[in-house]
Enzyme design. Structure first.
Site, PDB file in Angstrom:
ATOM      1  N   ASP A  13      -3.110  13.108   2.522  1.00 31.57           N
ATOM      2  CA  ASP A  13      -3.229  14.442   3.120  1.00 31.57           C
ATOM      3  C   ASP A  13      -4.374  15.257   2.534  1.00 31.57           C
ATOM      4  O   ASP A  13      -4.307  16.482   2.473  1.00 31.57           O
ATOM      5  CB  ASP A  13      -1.915  15.245   2.976  1.00 31.57           C
ATOM      6  CG  ASP A  13      -0.730  14.471   3.480  1.00 31.57           C
ATOM      7  OD1 ASP A  13      -0.837  13.918   4.580  1.00 31.57           O
ATOM      8  OD2 ASP A  13       0.285  14.397   2.772  1.00 31.57           O
ATOM      9  N   LYS A  16      -8.659  13.762   5.127  1.00 31.13           N
ATOM     10  CA  LYS A  16      -9.520  12.635   5.518  1.00 31.13           C
ATOM     11  C   LYS A  16      -9.830  12.663   7.002  1.00 31.13           C
ATOM     12  O   LYS A  16     -10.896  12.277   7.427  1.00 31.13           O
ATOM     13  CB  LYS A  16      -8.849  11.291   5.201  1.00 31.13           C
ATOM     14  CG  LYS A  16      -8.713  10.986   3.742  1.00 31.13           C
ATOM     15  CD  LYS A  16      -8.040   9.643   3.530  1.00 31.13           C
ATOM     16  CE  LYS A  16      -6.646   9.573   4.094  1.00 31.13           C
ATOM     17  NZ  LYS A  16      -5.657  10.459   3.443  1.00 31.13           N
ATOM     18  N   GLY A  40      -0.858  10.464   9.157  1.00 29.41           N
ATOM     19  CA  GLY A  40      -1.018  11.385  10.274  1.00 29.41           C
ATOM     20  C   GLY A  40      -2.298  12.167  10.098  1.00 29.41           C
ATOM     21  O   GLY A  40      -2.554  12.715   9.036  1.00 29.41           O
ATOM     22  N   HIS A  41      -3.141  12.138  11.110  1.00 31.20           N
ATOM     23  CA  HIS A  41      -4.370  12.931  11.056  1.00 31.20           C
ATOM     24  C   HIS A  41      -4.256  14.042  12.072  1.00 31.20           C
ATOM     25  O   HIS A  41      -3.865  13.805  13.207  1.00 31.20           O
ATOM     26  CB  HIS A  41      -5.579  12.109  11.486  1.00 31.20           C
ATOM     27  CG  HIS A  41      -5.876  10.958  10.591  1.00 31.20           C
ATOM     28  ND1 HIS A  41      -5.925  11.076   9.233  1.00 31.20           N
ATOM     29  CD2 HIS A  41      -6.162   9.676  10.863  1.00 31.20           C
ATOM     30  CE1 HIS A  41      -6.224   9.898   8.715  1.00 31.20           C
ATOM     31  NE2 HIS A  41      -6.357   9.029   9.684  1.00 31.20           N
ATOM     32  N   GLN A 223      -3.272   7.378   3.694  1.00 34.24           N
ATOM     33  CA  GLN A 223      -2.645   7.763   2.416  1.00 34.24           C
ATOM     34  C   GLN A 223      -3.722   8.038   1.356  1.00 34.24           C
ATOM     35  O   GLN A 223      -4.822   8.427   1.709  1.00 34.24           O
ATOM     36  CB  GLN A 223      -1.640   6.711   1.932  1.00 34.24           C
ATOM     37  CG  GLN A 223      -0.367   6.652   2.770  1.00 34.24           C
ATOM     38  CD  GLN A 223      -0.492   5.758   3.994  1.00 34.24           C
ATOM     39  OE1 GLN A 223      -1.048   4.678   3.927  1.00 34.24           O
ATOM     40  NE2 GLN A 223       0.037   6.198   5.114  1.00 34.24           N
TER      41      GLN A 223
HETATM   42  P1  IMP Z   1       6.177   5.135   3.163  1.00 31.50           P
HETATM   43  O1  IMP Z   1       4.718   4.890   3.237  1.00 31.50           O
HETATM   44  O2  IMP Z   1       6.749   5.735   4.413  1.00 31.50           O
HETATM   45  O3  IMP Z   1       6.947   3.932   2.689  1.00 31.50           O
HETATM   46  O4  IMP Z   1       6.423   6.261   2.047  1.00 31.50           O
HETATM   47  C1  IMP Z   1       6.164   6.023   0.673  1.00 31.50           C
HETATM   48  C2  IMP Z   1       5.584   7.261  -0.001  1.00 31.50           C
HETATM   49  O5  IMP Z   1       4.282   7.508   0.525  1.00 31.50           O
HETATM   50  C3  IMP Z   1       6.370   8.548   0.251  1.00 31.50           C
HETATM   51  O6  IMP Z   1       6.240   9.370  -0.892  1.00 31.50           O
HETATM   52  C4  IMP Z   1       5.628   9.198   1.406  1.00 31.50           C
HETATM   53  O7  IMP Z   1       5.804  10.589   1.437  1.00 31.50           O
HETATM   54  C5  IMP Z   1       4.203   8.825   1.053  1.00 31.50           C
HETATM   55  N1  IMP Z   1       3.314   8.778   2.224  1.00 31.50           N
HETATM   56  C6  IMP Z   1       3.208   7.809   3.145  1.00 31.50           C
HETATM   57  N2  IMP Z   1       2.253   8.095   4.050  1.00 31.50           N
HETATM   58  C7  IMP Z   1       1.738   9.269   3.675  1.00 31.50           C
HETATM   59  C8  IMP Z   1       0.665  10.077   4.176  1.00 31.50           C
HETATM   60  O8  IMP Z   1       0.002   9.756   5.159  1.00 31.50           O
HETATM   61  N3  IMP Z   1       0.404  11.216   3.503  1.00 31.50           N
HETATM   62  C9  IMP Z   1       1.103  11.577   2.403  1.00 31.50           C
HETATM   63  N4  IMP Z   1       2.087  10.857   1.882  1.00 31.50           N
HETATM   64  C10 IMP Z   1       2.398   9.713   2.507  1.00 31.50           C
HETATM   65 MG    MG Z   2      -1.681  12.957   6.563  1.00 33.22          MG
END
Ligand code: IMP
Ligand code: MG
Length: 437
Positions: A13, A16, A40-41, A223
């Site tokens: 977040d 990007k 998510g963008h 991420q």
């Molecule tokens: P997962 O990727 O859904 O398995 O989540 C694992 C960890 O990564 C959690 O703490 C989520 O909140 C974090 N996470 C996954 N995708 C994102 C993202 O795009 N932005 C911020 N945190 C993320």
């Molecule tokens: Mg995001």
């Protein structure tokens, strides 16, 4: 030509989406190399807001080819919804390509993700609940279903029936959930396969063709560095490799292909989900950052945890990704503050440490040591150049550059495309000088 990786240097977040949108303008090809719809963008173009999870934001440029790489995990239902959203807004997706070797998220992955989080109780990770972890787990377990399996009706029938039967045992016995109907899942995914078929390619080969034509390729990570499965704050991480090294694996190109690596960092820090966060602010300043920064997740709507910029993490991101330069986003969120803290080191059992500890339990015990800098108490949102920024804002940026030993190439001061200061050409400008050894 230049091939560039853009990655997040914090916990995701970082903005990007906006930076890749900006760089996509001069890219011929954009490749997303890992992650799934956990990302998510949000991109704002001409007052229109686009929320994308899987499709690279480069799709908004008609000439740019967008590739969903082999290292990603694809949820067909959400991907098809994104395609529909884009079509509705008049955006063509003729230039979208999906790697046939990417793995596919199934309904049981989502169910298992959520159920296992509930079962972990106080050990929960705080996942996005999108089935990402279980999809990658099946990939490692070598029982995953790939896009190329979807494309072959007989294979899909056989593999999916077996997979659903296996997962039903897990759903029923481990999580006390009702089983899935294998035929229903097969019928549904056979329909998805038909709709996705036109987009499916050998992505590594397609990218190689672009390399041979000396086109500009942008590798887009999802991420961030600290969510990296190997080098992040394990176990509070995602299940793929967002760091720069992951780009080569996820796209299927060799490391010698890469010319530049750009890190994106917020002017402060946020994190969603569980896990340690030394500079977290549980006070009114944290709330101010959250409100001014609209810090709610694009994917889950969760309120993000907010805190000061962490220079130890910043330096780690420079090292682990081999960053050449930085893009600092959301500087304007700090506009109203009297005083701004930057974490320059950690205090651990009475000792000062400057390097990010690879042991996450040690990291959890670290306390931030701050350097306090004056705020600028003025709006930066309309500034067009670095010198137009208030002096205290310029000093803040200079402080970050010196701390991280890396040039800042881009500064973002608002969500729209225009609210961007290009300090140096991020692609052809100065690189981080290698330290003399
Ligand atoms: P997962 O990727 O859904 O398995 O989540 C694992 C960890 O990564 C959690 O703490 C989520 O909140 C974090 N996470 C996954 N995708 C994102 C993202 O795009 N932005 C911020 N945190 C993320
Ligand atoms: Mg995001």
């Amino acid at each position: 030509m230049a091939n560039v990786i853009v990655i997040g240097t914090q916990w995701g977040d970082e903005g990007k989406g906006k930076i890749t949108d900006l760089l996509s303008r001069s890219a011929d090809v954009v490749v997303r190399y890992q992650g799934g719809i956990n990302a998510g963008h949000t991109v704002v173009v001409n007052e229109q807001t686009f929320k994308l999870h899987l499709i690279p934001s480069g799709i908004l440029y008609p000439q740019t080819e967008c590739i969903i790489g082999s290292g990603t995990v694809v949820d067909p239902q959400i991907l098809l919804e994104e395609l529909e959203q884009l079509h509705r807004l008049g955006v063509s997706t003729d230039n979208l390509f999906i790697a046939e070797t990417a793995h596919v998220t199934m309904p049981y992955h989502r169910l298992i993700d959520k159920a296992s989080e509930t079962q972990r109780a106080e050990h929960k990770i705080g996942t996005t609940g999108r089935g990402i972890g279980p999809t990658y787990a099946d990939k490692s377990e070598r029982v995953g279903i790939r896009i190329l399996d979807l494309m072959d009706k007989d294979v899909l029938q056989k593999r999916l029936r077996w997979a659903v039967e296996q997962k039903n045992i897990v759903l029923e016995k481990m999580y006390d959930l009702p089983p899935l109907d294998p035929q229903e899942v097969i019928t549904c995914y056979t329909e998805y396969a038909e709709l996705l078929k036109p987009y499916v390619v050998d992505a590594s080969l397609k990218i190689d063709e672009a390399i041979r034509k000396r086109l500009n390729i942008l590798f887009e990570g999802a991420q961030g560095t600290l969510l990296d499965l190997d080098h992040g704050t394990y176990p509070y991480v995602t299940s793929s490799n967002p760091i720069a090294g992951g780009a080569c694996i996820g796209a299927g190109v060799g490391p010698t292909t890469i010319d530049r690596i750009i890190g994106v960092s917020k002017a402060y820090t946020t994190r969603v989900g569980e896990g340690p966060f030394p500079t977290e602010l549980n006070d009114c300043t944290g709330e101010l950052l959250c409100d001014r920064g609209a810090e709610f997740g694009t994917t889950t709507g969760r309120r993000r945890r907010c805190g000061w910029f962490d220079g130890v993490i910043g330096r780690y991101a420079v090292r682990i990704n081999g960053l050449d330069c930085l893009a600092i986003t959301k500087l304007d969120v700090l506009d109203e503050l009297d005083e701004i803290n930057v974490c320059v080191a950690y205090e651990l059992d009475g000792q000062e440490i400057r390097d990010f500890p690879s042991n996450a339990r040690v990291f959890a015990k670290c306390r931030p040591i701050y350097k306090s800098l004056p705020g600028w108490k003025a709006s930066t949102q309309d500034c067009k150049s670095l010198t137009e920024l208030p002096l205290a804002a310029q000093s803040y940026l200079k402080f970050l550059e010196d701390l991280l030993e890396i040039p800042i190439a881009i500064v973002s001061i608002g969500a729209s495309r225009g609210q961007t200061i290009i300090v140096e050409d991020p692609i052809h400008g100065p690189k981080r000088g290698l330290l003399n050894v």
